[in-house]
Design a protein around this motif. Sequence first.
Motif, PDB file in Angstrom:
ATOM      1  N   ASP A 237     -26.040  50.034  42.779  1.00 46.99           N
ATOM      2  CA  ASP A 237     -25.349  48.843  42.287  1.00 46.99           C
ATOM      3  C   ASP A 237     -26.307  48.033  41.420  1.00 46.99           C
ATOM      4  OD1 ASP A 237     -23.770  46.684  41.759  1.00 46.99           O
ATOM      5  OD2 ASP A 237     -23.623  45.987  43.839  1.00 46.99           O
ATOM      6  N   THR A 238     -26.552  48.550  40.233  1.00 49.23           N
ATOM      7  CA  THR A 238     -27.477  47.904  39.294  1.00 49.23           C
ATOM      8  C   THR A 238     -26.738  47.336  38.084  1.00 49.23           C
ATOM      9  OG1 THR A 238     -27.861  50.007  38.158  1.00 49.23           O
ATOM     10  CG2 THR A 238     -29.361  49.450  39.971  1.00 49.23           C
ATOM     11  N   PHE A 239     -25.447  47.191  38.216  1.00 50.51           N
ATOM     12  CA  PHE A 239     -24.629  46.759  37.074  1.00 50.51           C
ATOM     13  C   PHE A 239     -24.994  45.353  36.611  1.00 50.51           C
ATOM     14  CE2 PHE A 239     -22.325  49.972  39.453  1.00 50.51           C
ATOM     15  CZ  PHE A 239     -22.026  50.886  38.453  1.00 50.51           C
ATOM     16  N   ASP A 240     -25.187  44.447  37.550  1.00 49.89           N
ATOM     17  CA  ASP A 240     -25.604  43.087  37.169  1.00 49.89           C
ATOM     18  C   ASP A 240     -26.993  43.105  36.535  1.00 49.89           C
ATOM     19  OD1 ASP A 240     -23.442  41.321  37.790  1.00 49.89           O
ATOM     20  OD2 ASP A 240     -23.814  41.697  39.911  1.00 49.89           O
ATOM     21  N   LEU A 241     -27.883  43.909  37.108  1.00 45.94           N
ATOM     22  CA  LEU A 241     -29.237  44.018  36.552  1.00 45.94           C
ATOM     23  C   LEU A 241     -29.185  44.482  35.102  1.00 45.94           C
ATOM     24  CD1 LEU A 241     -32.363  44.236  36.730  1.00 45.94           C
ATOM     25  CD2 LEU A 241     -32.024  46.561  37.610  1.00 45.94           C
ATOM     26  N   LEU A 242     -28.411  45.527  34.833  1.00 49.17           N
ATOM     27  CA  LEU A 242     -28.327  46.068  33.477  1.00 49.17           C
ATOM     28  C   LEU A 242     -27.721  45.047  32.517  1.00 49.17           C
ATOM     29  CD1 LEU A 242     -27.187  49.677  34.426  1.00 49.17           C
ATOM     30  CD2 LEU A 242     -29.360  49.066  33.344  1.00 49.17           C
ATOM     31  N   VAL A 251     -27.648  41.399  23.572  1.00 47.87           N
ATOM     32  CA  VAL A 251     -26.733  42.513  23.285  1.00 47.87           C
ATOM     33  C   VAL A 251     -25.834  42.758  24.489  1.00 47.87           C
ATOM     34  CG1 VAL A 251     -28.372  43.598  21.698  1.00 47.87           C
ATOM     35  CG2 VAL A 251     -28.321  44.318  24.087  1.00 47.87           C
ATOM     36  N   LYS A 252     -24.869  43.670  24.313  1.00 46.94           N
ATOM     37  CA  LYS A 252     -23.956  44.037  25.387  1.00 46.94           C
ATOM     38  C   LYS A 252     -24.285  45.436  25.886  1.00 46.94           C
ATOM     39  CE  LYS A 252     -20.134  41.350  23.402  1.00 46.94           C
ATOM     40  NZ  LYS A 252     -20.173  40.262  24.386  1.00 46.94           N
ATOM     41  N   SER A 253     -23.999  45.671  27.149  1.00 44.61           N
ATOM     42  CA  SER A 253     -24.121  47.013  27.710  1.00 44.61           C
ATOM     43  C   SER A 253     -22.802  47.760  27.548  1.00 44.61           C
ATOM     44  CB  SER A 253     -24.470  46.946  29.202  1.00 44.61           C
ATOM     45  OG  SER A 253     -25.859  46.775  29.404  1.00 44.61           O
ATOM     46  N   HIS A 254     -22.912  49.075  27.360  1.00 46.47           N
ATOM     47  CA  HIS A 254     -21.750  49.957  27.259  1.00 46.47           C
ATOM     48  C   HIS A 254     -21.759  50.857  28.495  1.00 46.47           C
ATOM     49  CE1 HIS A 254     -21.255  49.311  22.753  1.00 46.47           C
ATOM     50  NE2 HIS A 254     -22.435  48.759  23.023  1.00 46.47           N
ATOM     51  N   PHE A 255     -20.770  50.679  29.392  1.00 47.89           N
ATOM     52  CA  PHE A 255     -20.691  51.454  30.625  1.00 47.89           C
ATOM     53  C   PHE A 255     -19.611  52.520  30.475  1.00 47.89           C
ATOM     54  CE2 PHE A 255     -22.384  47.340  31.923  1.00 47.89           C
ATOM     55  CZ  PHE A 255     -23.437  47.699  32.761  1.00 47.89           C
ATOM     56  N   TYR A 256     -19.999  53.786  30.642  1.00 44.48           N
ATOM     57  CA  TYR A 256     -19.079  54.903  30.448  1.00 44.48           C
ATOM     58  C   TYR A 256     -18.703  55.499  31.809  1.00 44.48           C
ATOM     59  CZ  TYR A 256     -20.630  54.481  25.586  1.00 44.48           C
ATOM     60  OH  TYR A 256     -20.914  54.014  24.322  1.00 44.48           O
ATOM     61  N   GLU A 284     -16.038  43.484  32.829  1.00 44.56           N
ATOM     62  CA  GLU A 284     -15.115  42.844  31.884  1.00 44.56           C
ATOM     63  C   GLU A 284     -15.284  41.322  31.885  1.00 44.56           C
ATOM     64  OE1 GLU A 284     -11.450  46.086  32.023  1.00 44.56           O
ATOM     65  OE2 GLU A 284     -11.460  44.396  33.419  1.00 44.56           O
ATOM     66  N   GLU A 285     -15.469  40.744  33.058  1.00 38.51           N
ATOM     67  CA  GLU A 285     -15.648  39.294  33.150  1.00 38.51           C
ATOM     68  C   GLU A 285     -16.889  38.825  32.400  1.00 38.51           C
ATOM     69  OE1 GLU A 285     -15.677  38.561  37.314  1.00 38.51           O
ATOM     70  OE2 GLU A 285     -13.500  38.882  37.556  1.00 38.51           O
ATOM     71  N   ARG A 286     -17.897  39.671  32.372  1.00 41.83           N
ATOM     72  CA  ARG A 286     -19.120  39.306  31.656  1.00 41.83           C
ATOM     73  C   ARG A 286     -19.083  39.760  30.196  1.00 41.83           C
ATOM     74  NH1 ARG A 286     -24.416  39.931  35.487  1.00 41.83           N
ATOM     75  NH2 ARG A 286     -25.352  39.235  33.515  1.00 41.83           N
ATOM     76  N   ASP A 287     -17.937  40.276  29.779  1.00 39.09           N
ATOM     77  CA  ASP A 287     -17.685  40.637  28.380  1.00 39.09           C
ATOM     78  C   ASP A 287     -18.586  41.755  27.874  1.00 39.09           C
ATOM     79  OD1 ASP A 287     -16.191  40.383  26.037  1.00 39.09           O
ATOM     80  OD2 ASP A 287     -17.635  39.008  25.131  1.00 39.09           O
ATOM     81  N   HIS A 288     -18.882  42.711  28.752  1.00 35.07           N
ATOM     82  CA  HIS A 288     -19.559  43.919  28.323  1.00 35.07           C
ATOM     83  C   HIS A 288     -18.502  44.997  28.075  1.00 35.07           C
ATOM     84  CE1 HIS A 288     -23.805  42.601  28.973  1.00 35.07           C
ATOM     85  NE2 HIS A 288     -23.138  41.658  29.628  1.00 35.07           N
ATOM     86  N   ILE A 289     -18.891  46.201  27.776  1.00 34.58           N
ATOM     87  CA  ILE A 289     -17.973  47.188  27.207  1.00 34.58           C
ATOM     88  C   ILE A 289     -17.775  48.364  28.149  1.00 34.58           C
ATOM     89  CG2 ILE A 289     -17.628  48.785  25.262  1.00 34.58           C
ATOM     90  CD1 ILE A 289     -19.488  46.737  23.675  1.00 34.58           C
ATOM     91  N   ILE A 290     -16.522  48.786  28.284  1.00 37.10           N
ATOM     92  CA  ILE A 290     -16.162  49.954  29.093  1.00 37.10           C
ATOM     93  C   ILE A 290     -15.833  51.112  28.160  1.00 37.10           C
ATOM     94  CG2 ILE A 290     -14.583  50.910  30.810  1.00 37.10           C
ATOM     95  CD1 ILE A 290     -16.120  48.646  31.988  1.00 37.10           C
ATOM     96  N   GLY A 291     -16.383  52.282  28.456  1.00 41.02           N
ATOM     97  CA  GLY A 291     -16.081  53.484  27.688  1.00 41.02           C
ATOM     98  C   GLY A 291     -15.805  54.658  28.611  1.00 41.02           C
ATOM     99  N   PHE A 292     -15.658  55.822  28.008  1.00 36.80           N
ATOM    100  CA  PHE A 292     -15.187  57.026  28.682  1.00 36.80           C
ATOM    101  C   PHE A 292     -16.316  58.047  28.803  1.00 36.80           C
ATOM    102  CE2 PHE A 292     -12.168  60.894  28.047  1.00 36.80           C
ATOM    103  CZ  PHE A 292     -12.082  61.117  29.405  1.00 36.80           C
ATOM    104  N   HIS A 293     -16.430  58.640  29.984  1.00 35.46           N
ATOM    105  CA  HIS A 293     -17.442  59.665  30.247  1.00 35.46           C
ATOM    106  C   HIS A 293     -16.721  60.925  30.741  1.00 35.46           C
ATOM    107  CE1 HIS A 293     -21.445  61.089  30.782  1.00 35.46           C
ATOM    108  NE2 HIS A 293     -21.494  61.021  32.104  1.00 35.46           N
ATOM    109  N   PRO A 294     -16.203  61.747  29.830  1.00 36.85           N
ATOM    110  CA  PRO A 294     -15.435  62.934  30.230  1.00 36.85           C
ATOM    111  C   PRO A 294     -16.281  63.897  31.059  1.00 36.85           C
ATOM    112  CG  PRO A 294     -15.187  62.475  27.880  1.00 36.85           C
ATOM    113  CD  PRO A 294     -16.303  61.622  28.375  1.00 36.85           C
TER     114      PRO A 294
END
Length: 451
Positions: A237-242, A251-256, A284-294
Amino acid sequence: MITIRIPNNHIQERSYIIQVLFGEFLGLKHKINTKEEENYEVILENGYKLIIRDAFFSLFSEDGLEYLTPKNIPTNVIFVKNQFTPEENIPVLYGSEELSVSSEQIICGIDLFASSFFMLTRWEEYVNKERDMHNRFPARASVAYKFGFLDRPIVNEYVEMLWNMLKHLGIEQERKQRKFQYILTHDVDHIEYWKSPWLLIKRVGAEMIKRKSIEGATESFKDFINVKIGKSRDPYDTFDLLMDISESIGVKSHFYFMSGGLTSYDNRYNIDSIRAKEIIRKIEERDHIIGFHPSFNTYNNKEQWQMEKKKLEEVLGYQVKEGRQHFLRFEVPFTWRIWEENGMEFDSTLGYADREGFRCGTCYDFPVFDFLQRRKLQLREYPLIVMEGSFTTYQSIEPIVMENRINMLISKVKRYNGNFVYLWHNSSFKVGKWRDFDSVYSKTLVNNTTV
């Protein structure tokens, strides 16, 4: 407007690479005409001329795919220095060191266009069938690795050389202004380390039996209990850290995220789970980016790819437009086609798993070219430059060496005002081998950022 005259064969291939170098990378207004002569002619508004020797496409009688054979992969790369090269020397994949310079005309023997086309389209990987255990084209098989320029963005170097020659001839246009940027990406392969008591038993057993470490077993037990009672965060659970690190440098983080799969390399979590949805909403609340990791097998399985994308979007409630293939599995140009046909805007799979560096020879994003269908796609590639696992899984690099290499690559991307695409998994902290590398990610970013 610049007029560029090209030989009257392989027009789609020639037009693509000219549009990328002159239009996308330099931002110059130009038009392309065909002619019967065998070389490229770049004619400036003042009438002065740059002639670039065609050392590749004119060799083939057929106007098609005849060039796609192993014998046409460069086997003797020379390194040339002249008054226009931006570095100590420049690798020449096709052409010669010929250079004739006057105030009104330059004749250049380096085929900058074929060399750049080779790197950007990755047709090398289609004709060279060498693969690793995961059916990936490995860095060691590439021309860039074999001739020692994988750590150089040579297409950017070609662009600078081209611009320097145009300046010598008195070009009147201004080039596109670019700005260095970090693109920080995180493939979410796992969301929890301590998923169950059975995992605790496994970890404790490994510490005591394999490593003979009672201390390690005790630490594992304590960590499990603290996580379960809410006293500490799960190691993954390092999402807040990142996001904190990204925000600290503006900058924003891109989480796939993954949403399926058919192999043992997949399905480490359920995208429908309460925990996954909590993480997504936090991002999403922190306005970072969600992407796809097939998943592992989707790189050449269109139906599986589509099913997973649909599932992720059902959870999100909106369409995803970017991402990266799991395990960096990629089959050129077929994986690009899947992304294109499903409305994706950009991919960032193209870095090597086993080595850091410039797989596509550039630190700029670019529209990709399907060399089998002979057409430019709408999809853009943002080439991956560093993945943390390349150093630890494939090279056994010490933290300080890893840090120095990443710093060196960042400096090269900065030199060309490019995109530093960085992959650091959320699961690559705090546990196992990653304890020794905990600070590398933040240090390489913060130490190379001017606030």
